[in-house]
Design a protein around this motif. Structure first.
Motif, short mmCIF file in Angstrom:
data_model
loop_
_atom_site.label_atom_id
_atom_site.label_comp_id
_atom_site.label_asym_id
_atom_site.label_seq_id
_atom_site.Cartn_x
_atom_site.Cartn_y
_atom_site.Cartn_z
N PRO A 16 -18.48 -36.76 6.65
CA PRO A 16 -17.06 -36.75 7.01
C PRO A 16 -16.74 -35.54 7.89
CG PRO A 16 -17.34 -36.10 4.72
CD PRO A 16 -18.69 -36.55 5.20
N PHE A 17 -15.74 -35.71 8.75
CA PHE A 17 -15.42 -34.71 9.76
C PHE A 17 -13.95 -34.34 9.67
CE2 PHE A 17 -14.14 -34.11 14.38
CZ PHE A 17 -14.59 -32.80 14.47
N ALA A 18 -13.67 -33.03 9.70
CA ALA A 18 -12.29 -32.55 9.69
C ALA A 18 -12.06 -31.72 10.94
CB ALA A 18 -12.02 -31.72 8.44
N PHE A 19 -11.03 -32.08 11.70
CA PHE A 19 -10.75 -31.37 12.96
C PHE A 19 -9.56 -30.44 12.77
CE2 PHE A 19 -9.18 -30.60 17.21
CZ PHE A 19 -10.37 -30.41 17.92
N ALA A 20 -9.69 -29.21 13.28
CA ALA A 20 -8.68 -28.16 13.09
C ALA A 20 -7.55 -28.28 14.11
CB ALA A 20 -9.33 -26.79 13.17
N SER A 21 -6.94 -29.45 14.15
CA SER A 21 -5.89 -29.69 15.14
C SER A 21 -4.61 -28.95 14.83
CB SER A 21 -5.61 -31.20 15.25
OG SER A 21 -5.72 -31.84 14.00
N HIS A 22 -4.49 -28.36 13.64
CA HIS A 22 -3.29 -27.59 13.31
C HIS A 22 -3.22 -26.28 14.10
CE1 HIS A 22 -6.49 -26.13 10.76
NE2 HIS A 22 -5.78 -25.05 10.44
N PHE A 23 -4.38 -25.82 14.64
CA PHE A 23 -4.32 -24.64 15.51
C PHE A 23 -5.07 -24.83 16.83
CE2 PHE A 23 -8.16 -23.63 13.00
CZ PHE A 23 -9.04 -23.24 14.00
N ALA A 24 -5.82 -25.92 16.98
CA ALA A 24 -6.56 -26.17 18.21
C ALA A 24 -6.47 -27.65 18.58
CB ALA A 24 -8.02 -25.75 18.03
N PRO A 25 -5.27 -28.11 19.01
CA PRO A 25 -5.07 -29.55 19.19
C PRO A 25 -5.63 -30.12 20.48
CG PRO A 25 -3.07 -28.37 19.75
CD PRO A 25 -4.04 -27.33 19.22
N ILE A 78 -30.03 -23.16 -8.74
CA ILE A 78 -29.67 -23.54 -10.12
C ILE A 78 -28.46 -22.70 -10.54
CG2 ILE A 78 -30.47 -23.77 -12.49
CD1 ILE A 78 -32.15 -25.39 -10.56
N PRO A 79 -27.28 -23.29 -10.76
CA PRO A 79 -26.90 -24.69 -10.58
C PRO A 79 -26.82 -25.08 -9.10
CG PRO A 79 -25.32 -23.49 -11.98
CD PRO A 79 -26.16 -22.48 -11.27
N GLY A 80 -26.87 -26.35 -8.84
CA GLY A 80 -26.77 -26.88 -7.49
C GLY A 80 -27.71 -28.04 -7.27
N GLU A 81 -28.96 -27.86 -7.63
CA GLU A 81 -29.97 -28.88 -7.40
C GLU A 81 -29.61 -30.19 -8.12
OE1 GLU A 81 -34.50 -29.22 -8.83
OE2 GLU A 81 -34.13 -27.53 -7.45
N GLY A 82 -29.63 -31.29 -7.34
CA GLY A 82 -29.36 -32.61 -7.89
C GLY A 82 -27.89 -32.99 -7.96
N LEU A 83 -27.00 -32.10 -7.58
CA LEU A 83 -25.57 -32.40 -7.65
C LEU A 83 -25.07 -33.03 -6.35
CD1 LEU A 83 -24.24 -29.18 -9.43
CD2 LEU A 83 -24.83 -31.39 -10.44
N ASP A 84 -24.19 -33.98 -6.48
CA ASP A 84 -23.61 -34.66 -5.32
C ASP A 84 -22.26 -34.03 -4.99
OD1 ASP A 84 -25.66 -36.57 -4.78
OD2 ASP A 84 -25.00 -37.71 -6.52
N ILE A 85 -22.28 -33.05 -4.14
CA ILE A 85 -21.07 -32.35 -3.71
C ILE A 85 -20.77 -32.79 -2.29
CG2 ILE A 85 -20.00 -30.11 -3.31
CD1 ILE A 85 -22.08 -28.96 -5.30
N PRO A 86 -19.64 -33.44 -2.04
CA PRO A 86 -19.34 -33.89 -0.68
C PRO A 86 -19.32 -32.72 0.30
CG PRO A 86 -17.82 -34.89 -2.26
CD PRO A 86 -18.59 -33.83 -3.01
N ILE A 87 -20.06 -32.85 1.37
CA ILE A 87 -20.09 -31.85 2.44
C ILE A 87 -19.32 -32.40 3.63
CG2 ILE A 87 -21.57 -30.67 4.11
CD1 ILE A 87 -23.66 -30.36 1.97
N TRP A 88 -18.37 -31.63 4.09
CA TRP A 88 -17.59 -31.93 5.29
C TRP A 88 -17.95 -30.92 6.37
CZ3 TRP A 88 -12.94 -35.17 5.46
CH2 TRP A 88 -12.65 -35.82 4.24
N LEU A 89 -17.99 -31.37 7.63
CA LEU A 89 -18.11 -30.44 8.74
C LEU A 89 -16.73 -30.26 9.37
CD1 LEU A 89 -21.51 -31.23 10.46
CD2 LEU A 89 -21.00 -29.87 8.42
N LEU A 90 -16.36 -29.02 9.62
CA LEU A 90 -15.09 -28.68 10.21
C LEU A 90 -15.32 -28.19 11.62
CD1 LEU A 90 -14.63 -28.64 7.09
CD2 LEU A 90 -13.13 -26.70 7.43
N GLY A 91 -14.37 -28.46 12.49
CA GLY A 91 -14.55 -27.98 13.85
C GLY A 91 -13.30 -28.07 14.68
N SER A 92 -13.34 -27.43 15.85
CA SER A 92 -12.25 -27.48 16.82
C SER A 92 -12.78 -27.81 18.21
CB SER A 92 -11.50 -26.14 16.84
OG SER A 92 -12.39 -25.07 17.14
N SER A 93 -14.00 -28.36 18.26
CA SER A 93 -14.61 -28.75 19.54
C SER A 93 -15.51 -29.95 19.27
CB SER A 93 -15.41 -27.59 20.12
OG SER A 93 -16.53 -27.32 19.31
N GLY A 94 -16.35 -30.26 20.23
CA GLY A 94 -17.23 -31.41 20.08
C GLY A 94 -18.49 -31.15 19.29
#
Length: 340
Positions: A195-204, A167-183
């Protein structure tokens, strides 16, 4: 969110966002860095960028965003409509409850504008990780369990019984993204329909296989009906190719320092880099997912990247020493984006 579709390399409507590492330049201070980040965010909002993210890094003299949630509040409080978030919060460093409360507070203050991007790396060296009080089991292997706990704070089961509440937090719709540089995060975000974000700016190197894993294994969810992939791209734009290449030497020096196990503030650009052939090869490989040059050059490079990746969104990193040159780069990119 925009659904994924076939990318042809010329998409005037693809969202473009900013990943700001809040650089502390040589001879300046964290206070100046944070003022510059807010100034950039205000310009980005005016120029039509989708979101403005900051990242969690610790014990690094050249990065001012270690208290990531605080910086997000600073940026969101000084802007009015651009989405602001983390790219990302390193969840193994934190109690999921604390992150739920922090981002619940941010979402309560700035409704509909907060993104929660999560990574499983420490974002620091082993000594700093120890100082962060990361105990046994905090090496990232329990990331799926921590993620499940975090998501449950936002949307607890109705029959959960007595429980700890965010509290605060419960019941809120906050988009969660997973970030990564591997599989790993590609597969996890696909299985959870996030949704997925890939760190290709440093691990292409693993970019295309990770995108294939994500799209091939995606399971629709309440959060997302179709896969949505964002990729990190180093973009530096100037009036000429030569000027842009010189501006890029600040970021290249930063990577050289990492290779050489040094830390420091972001250095001024130089006419010639002092590197070995092996170091040059490493940097060339690390900057594969980059667009550096004049507007016409960057336009062609971005079209090729979009054609190869079919990304739904790009998030741009630009470690530029001079703040006015950094603003100019993002302004020129906004003009390119409008004309693509």
């Amino acid at each position: 969110m925009h659904p994924s579709n076939d990318r042809n390399g010329r998409l005037p409507d693809i969202p473009v966002s900013i990943l700001d590492l809040a650089p502390i330049t040589a001879g300046s201070t964290a206070a100046e860095s944070l003022r510059n980040s807010l100034d950039l965010a205000r310009h980005a909002e005016k120029w039509g960028y989708r979101r403005f993210w900051v990242a969690e890094h610790h014990s690094m003299p050249g990065i001012a965003s270690s208290a990531t949630s605080v910086v997000i509040g600073h940026i969101a409080g000084g802007t009015s409509k651009i989405r602001v978030g983390s790219g990302g919060i390193m969840l193994p460093n934190h109690s999921p409850l604390v992150i739920a409360e922090q981002f619940g507070t941010l979402e309560s203050l700035y409704p509909g504008r907060i993104d929660l991007g999560l990574g499983r790396a420490p974002g620091s060296d082993p000594l700093t990780s120890q100082a962060l009080r990361r105990g046994p089991g905090s090496d990232g292997q329990d990331f799926p369990e921590r993620l499940r706990e975090l998501r449950n704070y936002f949307h607890p089961a109705s029959d959960a019984g007595p429980r700890v509440r965010a509290i605060p937090g419960e019941g809120l719709d906050i988009p969660i993204w997973l970030l990564g540089s591997s599989g790993f995060s590609a597969q996890l975000s696909a299985a959870l329909g996030l949704p997925f974000a890939f760190a290709s700016h440093f691990a292409p190197d693993y970019l295309l296989p990770a995108l294939d894993l994500y799209r091939g294994g995606f399971q629709p969810s309440e959060a997302l009906a179709e896969p949505y992939a964002m990729i990190g791209v180093n973009v530096i734009v100037a009036d000429s190719d030569e000027e842009a290449r010189k501006l890029a030497t600040s970021q290249q020096q930063q990577f050289l320092n990492l290779i050489r196990r040094r830390t420091g503030q972001l250095s001024a650009p130089v006419d010639q880099l002092d590197w070995t052939p092996q170091e040059k090869a490493l940097l060339d490989r690390q900057f594969t997912c980059s667009a550096i040059g004049s507007p016409s050059t960057v336009r062609k490079q971005l079209e090729l990247i979009l054609e190869q990746t079919r990304a739904d969104e790009i998030i741009v990193a630009a470690q530029i020493y001079d703040h006015q040159a950094r603003l100019r780069s993002y302004e020129l990119l906004a003009e390119i984006h409008g004309n693509m």
